[in-house]
Design a protein around this motif. Sequence first.
Motif, PDB file in Angstrom:
ATOM      1  N   TRP A   1      11.507   4.628  91.310  1.00 57.00           N
ATOM      2  CA  TRP A   1      11.327   5.091  89.936  1.00 57.00           C
ATOM      3  C   TRP A   1      10.025   5.883  89.879  1.00 57.00           C
ATOM      4  CZ3 TRP A   1      14.818   5.353  86.340  1.00 57.00           C
ATOM      5  CH2 TRP A   1      14.444   5.602  85.015  1.00 57.00           C
ATOM      6  N   PRO A   2       9.963   7.002  89.147  1.00 55.30           N
ATOM      7  CA  PRO A   2       8.771   7.854  89.162  1.00 55.30           C
ATOM      8  C   PRO A   2       7.552   7.241  88.463  1.00 55.30           C
ATOM      9  CG  PRO A   2      10.394   8.722  87.636  1.00 55.30           C
ATOM     10  CD  PRO A   2      11.044   7.594  88.376  1.00 55.30           C
ATOM     11  N   ASP A   3       7.752   6.275  87.559  1.00 49.84           N
ATOM     12  CA  ASP A   3       6.629   5.654  86.860  1.00 49.84           C
ATOM     13  C   ASP A   3       6.308   4.312  87.509  1.00 49.84           C
ATOM     14  OD1 ASP A   3       6.446   7.689  84.902  1.00 49.84           O
ATOM     15  OD2 ASP A   3       8.105   6.777  83.802  1.00 49.84           O
ATOM     16  N   ASP A   4       5.042   3.923  87.437  1.00 53.67           N
ATOM     17  CA  ASP A   4       4.637   2.661  88.030  1.00 53.67           C
ATOM     18  C   ASP A   4       4.027   1.763  86.962  1.00 53.67           C
ATOM     19  OD1 ASP A   4       4.625   1.083  90.321  1.00 53.67           O
ATOM     20  OD2 ASP A   4       2.566   1.611  90.825  1.00 53.67           O
ATOM     21  N   ASP A   5       4.030   0.471  87.241  1.00 56.62           N
ATOM     22  CA  ASP A   5       3.484  -0.550  86.341  1.00 56.62           C
ATOM     23  C   ASP A   5       4.129  -0.492  84.959  1.00 56.62           C
ATOM     24  OD1 ASP A   5       1.868  -1.753  88.255  1.00 56.62           O
ATOM     25  OD2 ASP A   5       0.253  -0.326  87.933  1.00 56.62           O
ATOM     26  N   VAL A   6       5.449  -0.451  84.975  1.00 57.69           N
ATOM     27  CA  VAL A   6       6.243  -0.465  83.745  1.00 57.69           C
ATOM     28  C   VAL A   6       7.020  -1.779  83.706  1.00 57.69           C
ATOM     29  CG1 VAL A   6       8.127   0.631  82.456  1.00 57.69           C
ATOM     30  CG2 VAL A   6       6.498   2.041  83.727  1.00 57.69           C
ATOM     31  N   ILE A   7       6.912  -2.477  82.579  1.00 58.75           N
ATOM     32  CA  ILE A   7       7.654  -3.727  82.401  1.00 58.75           C
ATOM     33  C   ILE A   7       8.835  -3.455  81.477  1.00 58.75           C
ATOM     34  CG2 ILE A   7       7.578  -6.091  81.550  1.00 58.75           C
ATOM     35  CD1 ILE A   7       4.552  -6.070  82.157  1.00 58.75           C
TER      36      ILE A   7
ATOM     37  N   THR B   1      -6.557  -6.262  80.451  1.00 57.84           N
ATOM     38  CA  THR B   1      -7.734  -5.571  79.916  1.00 57.84           C
ATOM     39  C   THR B   1      -7.900  -4.157  80.471  1.00 57.84           C
ATOM     40  OG1 THR B   1      -9.098  -6.676  81.590  1.00 57.84           O
ATOM     41  CG2 THR B   1      -8.972  -7.697  79.394  1.00 57.84           C
ATOM     42  N   ASP B   2      -7.318  -3.885  81.625  1.00 55.95           N
ATOM     43  CA  ASP B   2      -7.383  -2.534  82.199  1.00 55.95           C
ATOM     44  C   ASP B   2      -6.273  -1.633  81.686  1.00 55.95           C
ATOM     45  OD1 ASP B   2      -9.601  -3.240  83.709  1.00 55.95           O
ATOM     46  OD2 ASP B   2      -8.398  -3.779  85.471  1.00 55.95           O
ATOM     47  N   HIS B   3      -5.407  -2.170  80.849  1.00 58.52           N
ATOM     48  CA  HIS B   3      -4.246  -1.429  80.320  1.00 58.52           C
ATOM     49  C   HIS B   3      -3.423  -0.826  81.450  1.00 58.52           C
ATOM     50  CE1 HIS B   3      -5.910  -0.979  75.996  1.00 58.52           C
ATOM     51  NE2 HIS B   3      -6.062  -2.188  76.479  1.00 58.52           N
ATOM     52  N   ARG B   4      -3.244  -1.601  82.495  1.00 63.47           N
ATOM     53  CA  ARG B   4      -2.471  -1.178  83.656  1.00 63.47           C
ATOM     54  C   ARG B   4      -0.988  -1.033  83.319  1.00 63.47           C
ATOM     55  NH1 ARG B   4      -3.073  -4.334  89.103  1.00 63.47           N
ATOM     56  NH2 ARG B   4      -2.658  -2.487  90.304  1.00 63.47           N
TER      57      ARG B   4
ATOM     58  N   LEU C   1       1.938 -11.595  86.283  1.00 61.98           N
ATOM     59  CA  LEU C   1       0.877 -12.586  86.060  1.00 61.98           C
ATOM     60  C   LEU C   1      -0.217 -12.492  87.116  1.00 61.98           C
ATOM     61  CD1 LEU C   1       2.791 -15.813  84.995  1.00 61.98           C
ATOM     62  CD2 LEU C   1       1.147 -14.520  83.625  1.00 61.98           C
ATOM     63  N   SER C   2       0.172 -12.327  88.382  1.00 64.71           N
ATOM     64  CA  SER C   2      -0.815 -12.337  89.458  1.00 64.71           C
ATOM     65  C   SER C   2      -1.739 -11.127  89.449  1.00 64.71           C
ATOM     66  CB  SER C   2      -0.111 -12.465  90.812  1.00 64.71           C
ATOM     67  OG  SER C   2       0.622 -11.303  91.118  1.00 64.71           O
ATOM     68  N   THR C   3      -1.426 -10.110  88.670  1.00 64.51           N
ATOM     69  CA  THR C   3      -2.315  -8.942  88.577  1.00 64.51           C
ATOM     70  C   THR C   3      -3.271  -9.030  87.388  1.00 64.51           C
ATOM     71  OG1 THR C   3      -0.789  -7.649  87.238  1.00 64.51           O
ATOM     72  CG2 THR C   3      -0.587  -7.421  89.631  1.00 64.51           C
ATOM     73  N   LEU C   4      -3.055 -10.006  86.504  1.00 64.13           N
ATOM     74  CA  LEU C   4      -3.901 -10.133  85.322  1.00 64.13           C
ATOM     75  C   LEU C   4      -5.204 -10.854  85.653  1.00 64.13           C
ATOM     76  CD1 LEU C   4      -1.195 -11.196  82.705  1.00 64.13           C
ATOM     77  CD2 LEU C   4      -2.156  -8.905  83.077  1.00 64.13           C
TER      78      LEU C   4
END
Length: 136
Positions: A5-11, A32-35, A82-85
Amino acid sequence: MTEPWPDDDVILYDGVCIFCSRWIQFVAKRDTDHRFRFTPIQSDYGSRLARHFGIDPADPDTNAVIHGGVAYVRSDAALTVLSTLPGWQWVRVLFAMPKALRNPVYSLIATNRYRIFGKAEACIVPDAGMRARVIE
């Protein structure tokens, strides 16, 4: 093989599911980083994303996250997010638990989410602060 998929960090989430919408609010507050950005499966973008990864937009049984160019679903999706927060890195230890144990618990909640938590008539509208992070 599915093209990335062309976009990343999309839920991708079920926008009418009360539990799912609260999950997105939980993540947004701690990200908090608005990732992460968010897309309800009921949106045009969300439906395309779901179909691309083999999720039925009319009957979603999982959320998904695109992270590092890879689509994660079910318990892998939740644990990846969760593990990236900040403060939640400890969740990584749960990846040691076999999917054969994690996914049935995830599926039990997913299957019964409307009955347990409720269902909205339409996608829940995010507040102004989160609106910029929603892809429709």
